[in-house]
Design an enzyme around this catalytic site. Structure first.
Site, PDB file in Angstrom:
ATOM      1  N   ASP A 127     -15.022   9.170   9.391  1.00 38.71           N
ATOM      2  CA  ASP A 127     -14.151   8.111   8.920  1.00 38.71           C
ATOM      3  C   ASP A 127     -12.883   9.034   9.162  1.00 38.71           C
ATOM      4  O   ASP A 127     -12.990  10.389   9.104  1.00 38.71           O
ATOM      5  CB  ASP A 127     -14.264   7.788   7.455  1.00 38.71           C
TER       6      ASP A 127
ATOM      7  N   ARG B 165       0.787  -1.078  -0.082  1.00 43.73           N
ATOM      8  CA  ARG B 165      -0.193  -0.153  -0.129  1.00 43.73           C
ATOM      9  C   ARG B 165       0.901   1.179   0.162  1.00 43.73           C
ATOM     10  O   ARG B 165       0.336   2.354  -0.597  1.00 43.73           O
ATOM     11  CB  ARG B 165      -0.926  -0.226   1.216  1.00 43.73           C
TER      12      ARG B 165
END
Length: 274
Positions: free
Chosen positions: A144, A32
């Site tokens: 979030d 990632r």
């Protein structure tokens, strides 16, 4: 990435988000982070880590690092028993507490909303119920820690295949198909988007800058990434933002957490604030 760099990144992520990154996650983290390696113009992961920890890059890069490392698995109508409860006994209790048949406003919170599927699912369920009566108004907040998923949620554009769990009648009412069929995309209709707002919030903060009178909060399949003491602390903070008699929905593997707090379990992973 060497052991020291991975340990420092894992410690940073844990400190900022509460998420544990054991050594078994190292390959995932490296994969990632390669997006950020390219974005920062670094030749490789080793140079990126030097940039973070020795060249002053961490201050401006930490938010992007958190964005790419955190997991954001979500679906429409995920764990459908919760939405059946919401549409039935949950809604009856909310409206009864607010004064029976008189028009009222309900407030719900998706506290780890990712790209918005959960928040829009809640909104669809409530919109259907409001259309059938009794009349009530509602709003949904989605939060979030990741700014990138919040940007996606605000756009409310999804691949057609991603919307497959939405019942056909609801897809017809609450989604618009792209004019170009080759794009294979759908967007939530403006009327439903207007009911849902999104904001960045870190569950690790000691205080949450949101209202304290939500009728229900959804926090599902997030606590599993936290240590036990962090799980209890997060849920303890959340229930201070729920009206007495309101509801908390957790992931099915997280039900045991509610037993240690002033919550009454009504159904699997479904709790009422006492």
């Amino acid at each position: 990435m060497d052991d020291t760099s991975f340990s420092r990144i894992a410690a940073l992520v844990n400190r900022q988000t509460g998420i544990r990154l054991p050594p078994s996650k190292r390959m995932m983290v490296e994969a990632r982070l390669r997006r950020r390696v390219r974005a920062c113009g670094q030749p490789n992961l080793a140079a990126y880590c030097r940039f973070l920890f020795h060249e002053g890059g961490l201050d401006r890069e930490a938010l992007h690092l958190i964005d790419v490392v955190t997991t954001n698995k979500t679906d429409f109508f995920r764990e459908p028993d919760h939405f059946r409860f919401l549409a039935g006994p949950g809604l009856d209790a909310m409206l009864g507490r607010a004064g029976g048949g008189r028009r009222t406003r309900l407030k719900l919170w998706s506290a780890a909303s990712s790209i918005g599927a959960e928040a829009y699912t809640i909104a669809m369920v409530l919109a259907e119920a409001a259309a059938r009566g009794p009349g009530f108004d509602f709003s949904v907040l989605g939060t979030d820690i990741s700014t990138s998923v919040l940007a996606h949620a605000k756009m409310a554009i999804y691949p057609t295949a991603f919307a497959a769990p939405v019942p056909e009648a609801l897809r017809q009412r609450y989604f618009m198909e792209a004019r170009d069929p080759q794009r294979q995309e759908m967007r939530v209709v403006p009327e439903l988007r207007a009911r849902v707002s999104f904001a960045r919030l870190n569950l690790m903060d000691t205080r949450y800058a949101v209202d304290s009178d939500f009728d229900a909060i959804f926090l599902r399949n997030v606590l599993i990434y936290f240590e036990r003491d962090v799980q209890i602390a997060v849920v303890g903070r959340l229930i201070r933002h729920i009206r007495p008699g309101g509801f908390l929905f957790l992931g099915h593997s997280e039900s045991a957490i509610g037993a240690e707090l002033p919550l009454r379990q009504l159904a699997p992973a479904t709790f009422q604030v006492e």
